[in-house]
Design a protein around this motif. Structure first.
Motif, mmCIF file in Angstrom:
data_model
loop_
_atom_site.group_PDB
_atom_site.id
_atom_site.type_symbol
_atom_site.label_atom_id
_atom_site.label_comp_id
_atom_site.label_asym_id
_atom_site.label_seq_id
_atom_site.Cartn_x
_atom_site.Cartn_y
_atom_site.Cartn_z
ATOM 1 N N MET A 1 2.620 21.912 -22.363
ATOM 2 C CA MET A 1 2.614 22.815 -21.215
ATOM 3 C C MET A 1 1.354 23.671 -21.181
ATOM 4 O O MET A 1 0.983 24.199 -20.170
ATOM 5 N N ASN A 2 0.749 23.827 -22.374
ATOM 6 C CA ASN A 2 -0.388 24.754 -22.417
ATOM 7 C C ASN A 2 -1.679 24.111 -21.933
ATOM 8 O O ASN A 2 -1.663 23.241 -21.073
ATOM 9 N N ALA A 3 -2.773 24.539 -22.537
ATOM 10 C CA ALA A 3 -4.079 24.129 -22.038
ATOM 11 C C ALA A 3 -4.278 22.627 -22.126
ATOM 12 O O ALA A 3 -3.700 21.992 -22.977
ATOM 13 N N PRO A 4 -5.109 22.101 -21.222
ATOM 14 C CA PRO A 4 -5.511 20.718 -21.398
ATOM 15 C C PRO A 4 -6.093 20.589 -22.805
ATOM 16 O O PRO A 4 -6.910 21.407 -23.219
ATOM 17 N N ALA A 5 -5.641 19.565 -23.528
ATOM 18 C CA ALA A 5 -5.944 19.507 -24.947
ATOM 19 C C ALA A 5 -7.438 19.419 -25.224
ATOM 20 O O ALA A 5 -8.193 18.845 -24.447
ATOM 21 N N SER A 6 -7.813 19.996 -26.315
ATOM 22 C CA SER A 6 -9.116 19.821 -26.976
ATOM 23 C C SER A 6 -10.337 20.190 -26.130
ATOM 24 O O SER A 6 -11.414 19.690 -26.384
ATOM 25 N N THR A 7 -10.175 21.015 -25.130
ATOM 26 C CA THR A 7 -11.383 21.512 -24.487
ATOM 27 C C THR A 7 -11.345 23.034 -24.497
ATOM 28 O O THR A 7 -10.289 23.634 -24.372
ATOM 29 N N SER A 8 -12.499 23.647 -24.643
ATOM 30 C CA SER A 8 -12.568 25.102 -24.748
ATOM 31 C C SER A 8 -12.413 25.731 -23.367
ATOM 32 O O SER A 8 -12.543 25.057 -22.332
ATOM 33 N N LEU A 9 -12.158 27.016 -23.379
ATOM 34 C CA LEU A 9 -12.075 27.754 -22.113
ATOM 35 C C LEU A 9 -13.372 27.600 -21.319
ATOM 36 O O LEU A 9 -13.353 27.418 -20.103
ATOM 37 N N ALA A 10 -14.493 27.669 -22.037
ATOM 38 C CA ALA A 10 -15.793 27.585 -21.355
ATOM 39 C C ALA A 10 -15.968 26.225 -20.682
ATOM 40 O O ALA A 10 -16.483 26.134 -19.562
ATOM 41 N N GLU A 11 -15.515 25.171 -21.361
ATOM 42 C CA GLU A 11 -15.631 23.837 -20.746
ATOM 43 C C GLU A 11 -14.749 23.727 -19.508
ATOM 44 O O GLU A 11 -15.144 23.168 -18.481
ATOM 45 N N ARG A 12 -13.534 24.259 -19.636
ATOM 46 C CA ARG A 12 -12.622 24.207 -18.482
ATOM 47 C C ARG A 12 -13.194 25.016 -17.319
ATOM 48 O O ARG A 12 -13.169 24.594 -16.153
ATOM 49 N N ALA A 13 -13.724 26.207 -17.652
ATOM 50 C CA ALA A 13 -14.324 27.043 -16.601
ATOM 51 C C ALA A 13 -15.540 26.353 -16.001
ATOM 52 O O ALA A 13 -15.794 26.454 -14.789
ATOM 53 N N GLY A 14 -16.270 25.642 -16.837
ATOM 54 C CA GLY A 14 -17.459 24.922 -16.372
ATOM 55 C C GLY A 14 -17.096 23.865 -15.337
ATOM 56 O O GLY A 14 -17.808 23.694 -14.343
ATOM 57 N N ARG A 15 -15.975 23.186 -15.572
ATOM 58 C CA ARG A 15 -15.550 22.163 -14.595
ATOM 59 C C ARG A 15 -15.150 22.817 -13.277
ATOM 60 O O ARG A 15 -15.451 22.312 -12.197
ATOM 61 N N MET A 41 -8.836 25.483 -10.703
ATOM 62 C CA MET A 41 -8.348 26.500 -11.654
ATOM 63 C C MET A 41 -6.924 26.163 -12.094
ATOM 64 O O MET A 41 -6.565 26.292 -13.258
ATOM 65 N N ARG A 42 -6.112 25.727 -11.127
ATOM 66 C CA ARG A 42 -4.724 25.338 -11.438
ATOM 67 C C ARG A 42 -4.706 24.137 -12.380
ATOM 68 O O ARG A 42 -3.997 24.124 -13.369
ATOM 69 N N LEU A 43 -5.524 23.152 -12.016
ATOM 70 C CA LEU A 43 -5.584 21.920 -12.807
ATOM 71 C C LEU A 43 -5.991 22.229 -14.251
ATOM 72 O O LEU A 43 -5.459 21.648 -15.197
ATOM 73 N N GLU A 44 -6.915 23.148 -14.402
ATOM 74 C CA GLU A 44 -7.373 23.527 -15.742
ATOM 75 C C GLU A 44 -6.458 24.579 -16.376
ATOM 76 O O GLU A 44 -6.747 25.067 -17.458
ATOM 77 N N ARG A 45 -5.403 24.936 -15.688
ATOM 78 C CA ARG A 45 -4.407 25.907 -16.157
ATOM 79 C C ARG A 45 -5.051 27.243 -16.522
ATOM 80 O O ARG A 45 -4.673 27.888 -17.497
ATOM 81 N N LEU A 46 -6.006 27.682 -15.691
ATOM 82 C CA LEU A 46 -6.700 28.933 -16.001
ATOM 83 C C LEU A 46 -5.951 30.166 -15.500
ATOM 84 O O LEU A 46 -6.286 31.285 -15.871
ATOM 85 N N PHE A 47 -4.924 29.978 -14.672
ATOM 86 C CA PHE A 47 -4.222 31.149 -14.144
ATOM 87 C C PHE A 47 -3.326 31.812 -15.177
ATOM 88 O O PHE A 47 -2.851 32.920 -14.968
ATOM 89 N N SER A 48 -3.058 31.119 -16.288
ATOM 90 C CA SER A 48 -2.115 31.697 -17.256
ATOM 91 C C SER A 48 -2.753 32.009 -18.598
ATOM 92 O O SER A 48 -2.059 32.390 -19.530
ATOM 93 N N VAL A 49 -4.085 31.880 -18.710
ATOM 94 C CA VAL A 49 -4.688 32.020 -20.042
ATOM 95 C C VAL A 49 -4.390 33.383 -20.680
ATOM 96 O O VAL A 49 -4.269 33.491 -21.896
#
Lengths: 390, 87
Positions: A1-15, A41-49
């Protein structure tokens, strides 16, 4: 349910930033919601970090969130501002809602469904003085009802829930406020004002008449005065500043590539804008230091409610906001002088019109004059910290 | 202590801006809930510093110190007694 596996916040934000960049001009031109970036942002699950791990989030700090704001802000300030405002609202839930069953469950929902939260603090007749309300929430037994002439609800139409301020009851003083979370199925919005502005056009901060009915347990169990002082004002100043920093960084990058291109064409003869670029670089460093110092101050004070409510802390956060909002304009103006007509024109790799227009919102969203007035009042009693290292 | 409180109440009456008046509030009543704004609270701090000829240390310049008449009296009395500032 949590973050897309094995990528950092910065990578997710970068996408997300890459998606935001592709649509930034269209969002600006059409004054439309940056839905592609928000979907990303939703896809990268950034709304709940920012939400606690045990509620489905990732325990991200305010500095982590600020970094994401800055990364997205370098691509599209409107998208970054939507992200920042969501997390400002979320910070109030995280800081003040953890002792309430309803709000804990709601945070879990925000994480599971990646809900987007909006804010309704301004009101007709009150303006930007968010520590005052005219409207009052009516509690009838287990339910509550609220109507508010909300002159600004940023991305109100696109939000999944709205956190809204009001007086605590019909007899309460204008400063005796509460904040209540209403989910989309619990309110109606009737548009009263249209957001057609110089910049930040994609935040779609229309005005609405808000009418909501919900269980009374959705009222946050702390006075809004505490919520404002301990989470909302500080996170606003810090996360907004991070977005603004992102705008300035991108302006600087454009100016730098302009100077480089010119220097390559005529080696040995530095282009006239090179000195301006050096000046802008110094200002950018000041801006960055200012924000980092503010973030550190907030992280250090977070565990101590007395410190969060202290005058010294309020002065420090106000100063971060004033410093960032004024400095970005100087930096972007320098970048414009460096890039010349290619910066002034739209549609070039060096265009800075959107940056400059977006940046002009900074000194107005909570007017700097209002903040300076507040700080000058606090300085009547606050003792200056004379040490360098604090 | 009662002298301290009555002096505090005088200051609150003059500067607090309470819609219902300070008389209506007990010593433990929440002054913020009664309408005390953060602007007014600073003005009250200043007036108290003048009235009692003292200076609030930074450690006491927070919301809790000005939450009620009792809280203000505790802070003022602490400074008058030369107690170390609360942490």
């Amino acid at each position: 349910m949590n973050a897309p596996a094995s990528t950092s916040l910065a990578e997710r934000a970068g996408r997300v930033a890459a998606v935001a960049a592709a649509h930034a001009d269209d969002v600006d031109i059409k004054s439309r919601f940056p839905r592609e970036a928000v979907d990303a942002m939703r896809l990268e699950r950034l709304f709940s970090v920012q939400i606690a791990n045990n509620l489905g989030g990732e325990d991200a700090t305010i500095s982590d969130v600020a970094e994401i704001c800055s990364l997205i802000g370098q691509s599209c300030a409107s998208a970054a501002m939507v992200f920042a405002m969501h997390h400002i609202k979320l910070s109030s839930l995280v800081s003040h809602g953890s002792e309430s069953d309803w709000h804990r469950t709601f945070m879990r929902r925000v994480a599971d469904e990646q809900l987007l939260l909006a804010s309704a603090t301004t009101e007709g007749g009150i303006g930007g003085n968010l520590r005052n309300s005219i409207c009052a929430i009516e509690v009838n037994g287990a339910d509550c009802h609220l109507e508010k002439d909300a002159t600004v609800i940023s991305y109100g139409e696109y939000a999944d829930a709205i956190l809204i301020t009001s007086r605590a009851n019909a007899e309460a003083a204008s400063t005796d406020q509460v904040m209540t979370a209403f989910t989309k199925d619990q309110y109606t919005l009737e548009r009263t004002q249209v957001w057609d502005t110089l910049g930040m056009r994609g935040t779609c901060s229309d005005g609405y008449l808000f009418k909501g009915d919900a269980p009374a347990v959705q009222i946050l169990p702390k006075p809004f005065a505490e919520i404002a002082a301990q989470s909302m004002l500080a996170t606003s100043h810090l996360l907004w500043s991070a977005v603004w920093y992102g705008i300035a960084v991108n302006a600087m990058a454009r100016a730098q590539s302009f100077v480089r291109a010119a220097a390559r064409k005529s080696p040995g003869a530095p282009p006239p804008g090179a000195l301006r670029l050096a000046e802008a670089s110094s200002l950018l460093q000041l801006l960055k230091s200012n924000i980092i110092a503010g973030l550190r101050e907030f992280e250090a004070a977070k565990a101590d409610h007395d410190r969060l409510s202290s005058i010294g802390f309020a002065v420090a956060m106000n100063n971060v906001k004033i410093g960032s909002s004024e400095t970005i304009l100087i930096i972007i103006n320098h970048a414009m002088l460096v890039c010349g007509i290619l910066g002034y024109k739209n549609g070039t790799p060096y265009s800075l019109g959107r940056h400059l227009r977006d940046a002009h919102s900074a000194q107005l969203m909570i007017s700097n004059d209002r903040i300076l007035g507040n700080t000058s009042n606090l300085l009547l009693v606050h003792k200056q910290d004379t040490s360098l290292m604090g | 202590m009662s002298d301290v409180k009555s002096k505090i109440r005088e200051v609150l009456a003059a500067r607090g801006g309470f819609p219902g008046g300070i008389e209506a509030l007990g010593d433990q009543s929440d002054l913020y809930a009664a309408g005390l704004s953060s602007f007014a609270s600073v003005q009250i701090m200043l007036a108290l510093e003048e009235a009692f000829d003292l200076e609030f240390p930074d450690s006491l310049l927070n919301r809790k110190t000005f939450q009620s008449v009792d809280a203000i009296a505790g802070a003022v009395q602490g400074i008058l007694d030369g107690a170390p500032a609360a942490e």
